[in-house]
Enzyme design. Structure first.
Site, PDB file in Angstrom:
ATOM      1  N   LEU A  22      89.091  32.875 -10.441  1.00 21.77           N
ATOM      2  CA  LEU A  22      89.552  32.608  -9.088  1.00 21.77           C
ATOM      3  C   LEU A  22      88.409  32.167  -8.178  1.00 21.77           C
ATOM      4  O   LEU A  22      88.607  31.348  -7.274  1.00 21.77           O
ATOM      5  CB  LEU A  22      90.227  33.852  -8.503  1.00 21.77           C
ATOM      6  N   SER A 149      94.079  43.377  -5.453  1.00 18.86           N
ATOM      7  CA  SER A 149      95.034  43.033  -6.509  1.00 18.86           C
ATOM      8  C   SER A 149      96.231  43.956  -6.404  1.00 18.86           C
ATOM      9  O   SER A 149      96.290  44.852  -5.554  1.00 18.86           O
ATOM     10  CB  SER A 149      94.392  43.191  -7.891  1.00 18.86           C
ATOM     11  N   TYR A 162      90.088  50.487 -12.183  1.00 20.63           N
ATOM     12  CA  TYR A 162      90.309  49.214 -11.489  1.00 20.63           C
ATOM     13  C   TYR A 162      91.170  49.426 -10.252  1.00 20.63           C
ATOM     14  O   TYR A 162      90.862  48.922  -9.167  1.00 20.63           O
ATOM     15  CB  TYR A 162      90.976  48.231 -12.452  1.00 20.63           C
ATOM     16  N   LYS A 166      89.951  48.865  -6.212  1.00 21.28           N
ATOM     17  CA  LYS A 166      90.699  47.933  -5.359  1.00 21.28           C
ATOM     18  C   LYS A 166      91.346  48.665  -4.181  1.00 21.28           C
ATOM     19  O   LYS A 166      91.418  48.132  -3.068  1.00 21.28           O
ATOM     20  CB  LYS A 166      91.763  47.202  -6.178  1.00 21.28           C
ATOM     21  N   THR A 197      93.398  33.505 -15.782  1.00 23.90           N
ATOM     22  CA  THR A 197      91.943  33.539 -15.816  1.00 23.90           C
ATOM     23  C   THR A 197      91.493  34.487 -16.922  1.00 23.90           C
ATOM     24  O   THR A 197      92.304  35.207 -17.509  1.00 23.90           O
ATOM     25  CB  THR A 197      91.353  34.032 -14.475  1.00 23.90           C
TER      26      THR A 197
END
Length: 302
Positions: A22, A149, A162, A166, A197
């Site tokens: 990104l 995200s 993760y 975030k 990605t």
């Protein structure tokens, strides 16, 4: 929309993690829109070759500047901030895009990985922001974009580290927006959907899962369903880049926006459903065994 400010000067933007995914798509898109792009990345030599190829920019193009940045190294962050200010002065945009992904249950994920994820997504970006904010305040204009995200909206099983970083990123952005808005600097939190990605592939994710361990039953179903969902939902990074360009043009003091249909849907559902309801929906979608289904015989008898 033009990339020039009201004073007629070309706007500059710093994008971390600009060598792939990104970040690469966004850097190329903003360059084509006329921005002066500062591409921050761990490996400048290889990353800038890819970015120049994507944009058609020459080696000496002043609108495309490569800066070495290792967010886990405070010395590198401070040096990068000085290089950025020497190159473009006070940047108008600061896009915190760099991040790493990991898969695994909390029991399976080593503490060292949690520390590296927080260093990359929180500690390094906070330091870089602190280093650049004085010049941005003096300029009296700017926008800081934090790329979150779906895991930042709702903690997801098997990606606790993760989701945690975030989520922390979003709370940081909300807090900072109230502090810097009076100086003419806005904050946008971008919730990303699923994009095609490296980060959604095995190559782009640190895999801590023990597929034969106590969570094997979870992994078997979640892996199959997760891969199918990603394959169905993944969109081109260029779609994200277009959304990011719009986010940088915002003049509101704080914005939280979703880029991608799946991200928009999750944000809406998160507002409507109570936490217990969303937990149950997530469990069913991922095929996770019901509450108590995997208790040991000793636990059941107790």
């Amino acid at each position: 929309m033009s990339s020039t400010s009201m004073s007629g000067e070309r706007r500059s933007v710093v994008i971390t993690g600009a060598s792939r995914g990104l970040g690469l798509a966004s850097a190329a898109n903003l360059y084509r829109r006329g921005w002066r792009v500062v591409a921050a990345m761990r490996s400048v030599d290889t990353g800038m070759k890819v970015l120049r190829k994507a944009t058609g920019a020459g080696d000496d193009d002043p609108r495309l500047v490569g800066v070495s940045l290792d967010l886990t190294d405070p010395g590198s962050v401070t040096a990068a901030a000085r290089t950025i200010e020497n190159a473009v002065g006070a940047p108008y945009g600061l896009v915190h895009n760099a991040g790493i992904s990991a898969a695994g249950m909390v029991e399976e994920t080593p503490t060292e990985l949690w520390e590296r994820m927080f260093a990359t997504t929180i500690f390094g970006p906070v330091l870089l922001t602190k280093e650049l904010l004085p010049s941005m305040r003096r300029a009296g204009a700017g926008r800081i974009v934090l790329v979150s995200s779906q895991g930042g909206v709702r903690g997801m099983p098997a990606t606790a580290a993760y989701s945690a970083v975030k989520g922390a990123l979003e709370r940081w952005g909300e807090s900072m927006a109230g502090e810097i808005a009076p100086f003419g600097i806005g904050v946008t939190v971008v919730v990303t959907g699923t994009y095609d990605t490296e980060i959604i592939t095995d190559a782009g994710t640190t895999d801590c899962r023990d597929l034969q361990g106590v969570y094997a039953r979870h992994h078997q179903t979640m892996d199959k369903r997760g891969r199918a969902a990603m394959k169905m939902a993944a969109r081109s990074p260029d779609k994200f880049a277009t959304g990011l360009a719009k986010a940088l043009d915002s003049r509101k003091p704080f914005v939280k926006t979703a880029i991608g249909p799946d991200a928009r849907m999750l944000v809406i559902v998160n507002r409507i459903l109570p936490s217990a309801g969303l937990h149950q929906m997530t469990r069913l979608m991922m095929g996770i065994p019901r509450f108590g289904a995997m208790r040991s015989g000793d636990t059941q008898s107790g």
